[in-house]
Write a protein that holds these residues in place. Structure first.
Motif, PDB file in Angstrom:
ATOM      1  N   ARG A  92      -6.898 -17.580  24.868  1.00 28.30           N
ATOM      2  CA  ARG A  92      -7.620 -18.807  24.510  1.00 28.30           C
ATOM      3  C   ARG A  92      -7.876 -18.891  23.025  1.00 28.30           C
ATOM      4  N   ARG A  93      -8.183 -17.768  22.401  1.00 26.51           N
ATOM      5  CA  ARG A  93      -8.524 -17.760  20.980  1.00 26.51           C
ATOM      6  C   ARG A  93      -7.324 -18.117  20.108  1.00 26.51           C
ATOM      7  N   ARG A  94      -6.125 -17.730  20.553  1.00 25.96           N
ATOM      8  CA  ARG A  94      -4.971 -17.970  19.691  1.00 25.96           C
ATOM      9  C   ARG A  94      -4.122 -19.169  20.111  1.00 25.96           C
ATOM     10  N   THR A  95      -4.414 -19.745  21.263  1.00 28.67           N
ATOM     11  CA  THR A  95      -3.597 -20.856  21.726  1.00 28.67           C
ATOM     12  C   THR A  95      -3.893 -22.133  20.962  1.00 28.67           C
ATOM     13  N   ARG A 108     -14.464 -30.398  24.928  1.00 28.63           N
ATOM     14  CA  ARG A 108     -13.371 -29.521  24.533  1.00 28.63           C
ATOM     15  C   ARG A 108     -13.580 -28.109  25.066  1.00 28.63           C
ATOM     16  N   GLU A 109     -14.807 -27.634  25.007  1.00 30.75           N
ATOM     17  CA  GLU A 109     -15.102 -26.289  25.510  1.00 30.75           C
ATOM     18  C   GLU A 109     -14.833 -26.203  27.007  1.00 30.75           C
ATOM     19  N   TYR A 110     -15.278 -27.212  27.746  1.00 32.07           N
ATOM     20  CA  TYR A 110     -15.077 -27.171  29.188  1.00 32.07           C
ATOM     21  C   TYR A 110     -13.594 -27.261  29.549  1.00 32.07           C
ATOM     22  N   ILE A 111     -12.868 -28.162  28.920  1.00 35.04           N
ATOM     23  CA  ILE A 111     -11.450 -28.343  29.244  1.00 35.04           C
ATOM     24  C   ILE A 111     -10.656 -27.083  28.931  1.00 35.04           C
ATOM     25  N   ALA A 112     -10.984 -26.417  27.821  1.00 39.15           N
ATOM     26  CA  ALA A 112     -10.310 -25.174  27.481  1.00 39.15           C
ATOM     27  C   ALA A 112     -10.542 -24.126  28.564  1.00 39.15           C
ATOM     28  N   MET A 113     -11.749 -24.092  29.117  1.00 39.69           N
ATOM     29  CA  MET A 113     -12.056 -23.159  30.188  1.00 39.69           C
ATOM     30  C   MET A 113     -11.319 -23.536  31.472  1.00 39.69           C
ATOM     31  N   GLU A 114     -11.334 -24.808  31.789  1.00 36.56           N
ATOM     32  CA  GLU A 114     -10.671 -25.283  33.005  1.00 36.56           C
ATOM     33  C   GLU A 114      -9.179 -24.999  32.964  1.00 36.56           C
ATOM     34  N   ASP A 115      -8.610 -25.052  31.756  1.00 36.62           N
ATOM     35  CA  ASP A 115      -7.170 -24.879  31.607  1.00 36.62           C
ATOM     36  C   ASP A 115      -6.706 -23.453  31.927  1.00 36.62           C
ATOM     37  N   VAL A 116      -7.601 -22.468  31.797  1.00 34.26           N
ATOM     38  CA  VAL A 116      -7.217 -21.091  32.089  1.00 34.26           C
ATOM     39  C   VAL A 116      -7.820 -20.593  33.405  1.00 34.26           C
TER      40      VAL A 116
END
Length: 294
Positions: A92-95, A108-116
């Motif tokens: 997540r940090r490097r994507t 943005r924070e939630y979507i990034a979490m949902e994506d993984v």
């Protein structure tokens, strides 16, 4: 718990890292060791352990293994679960996922979490869950709340939801278990035609093997989880610690602690116990749709 996605220099405290750090902290305290003793096994300064436990830095696998050995954590599944969280956090940090282009903040924070995430369990009271919404439903729901100058934001929101919904398809789709209050199904967002198509879309999604949808009917009366909607995000298989996300009118909250997330998992289970079965839920949704066509 308030949103704590914050930065310090090049370091970022992420939800996943805080989740992992919190588990290691719990293991350390359970055996009565301090941060200095933990730092010795890593040949590092105490500050490194402090940053790890607060989620400020990405985790190295050898550090996790060494700390687990020091803390007496011998269960291989537990250790593998921690290593899996660390891997997800590093990725997540490097994507440069598509959500990186969104304005900074809760979405943005939630979507990034949902994506993984591998699985999401959600409870929704007043609207159809975002992962299930049709474009027309999104537009109808959004228009009353914006000014003429913000009209372009509607299509931006439609695009964001469409991209999120892509996770429902493909080789490794997001597993979803949704509980929806009957009120969300009867609210005429956009009028009968829009809602009929929306309800039909929900029934279509329920046919997918990785999506389970249940309805909490009015006739139940009192029910658990009256405090508001929430999403439980899972990043590993059963037995791993989850995180819970709740969105309010002007704030968001992440529940990350072991006991807190377990409490929401229990709450979701008790909620499911008073809902209709998936089959009966689809029958009710179909019946509501027919009523709207009359």
């Amino acid at each position: 718990m308030t949103n704590r996605h914050v930065k310090a220099g090049n370091r970022v405290s992420t939800v996943l890292a805080r989740q992992l750090g919190g588990q290691l902290l719990a293991f350390r305290e359970a055996v009565g060791l301090n941060q200095s003793q933990a730092a010795m096994v890593l040949s590092a300064h105490t500050a490194k352990v402090a940053k790890m436990e607060r989620g400020w830095v990405p985790f190295r696998d050898p550090d996790i293994v060494a700390l687990c050995k020091l803390y007496g954590v011998e269960d291989e599944e537990v250790v593998e679960g921690l290593l899996g969280l660390a891997k997800l956090d590093r990725e997540r940090r490097r994507t440069r996922g598509w959500w990186k282009d969104l304005d900074p903040g809760n979405l943005r924070e939630y979507i990034a979490m949902e994506d993984v995430a591998l699985k999401v369990r959600l409870w929704q009271l007043s609207v159809i869950p975002g992962l299930f919404q049709t474009a027309d439903y999104i537009r109808a729901m959004t228009v009353p709340g914006i000014s003429a100058e913000q009209i372009d934001q509607i299509e931006q929101l439609v695009d964001v939801r469409r991209r999120r919904q892509a996770r429902l398809h493909g080789d490794a789709p997001l597993r979803v278990h949704a509980v929806i209050w009957e009120a969300a199904l009867r609210q005429l967002v956009g009028g009968p035609e829009v809602m009929m198509r929306q309800l039909a879309h929900v029934r279509e999604l329920a046919e997918l093997p990785h999506i389970q949808i249940q309805v909490l009917p009015f006739r139940v009366g009192g029910y658990p989880a009256v405090g508001g909607p929430f999403n439980i995000l899972s990043f590993a298989e059963e037995g791993a610690v989850d995180v819970v996300h709740m969105d309010g009118l002007k704030s968001t909250a992440w529940v990350e602690g072991l006991e807190e997330s377990a409490a929401y998992t229990d709450l979701f289970g008790r909620l499911c116990a008073v809902t209709l079965s998936p089959h009966s839920s689809m029958q009710l949704i179909e019946s509501i749709g027919k009523e709207m066509s009359e």
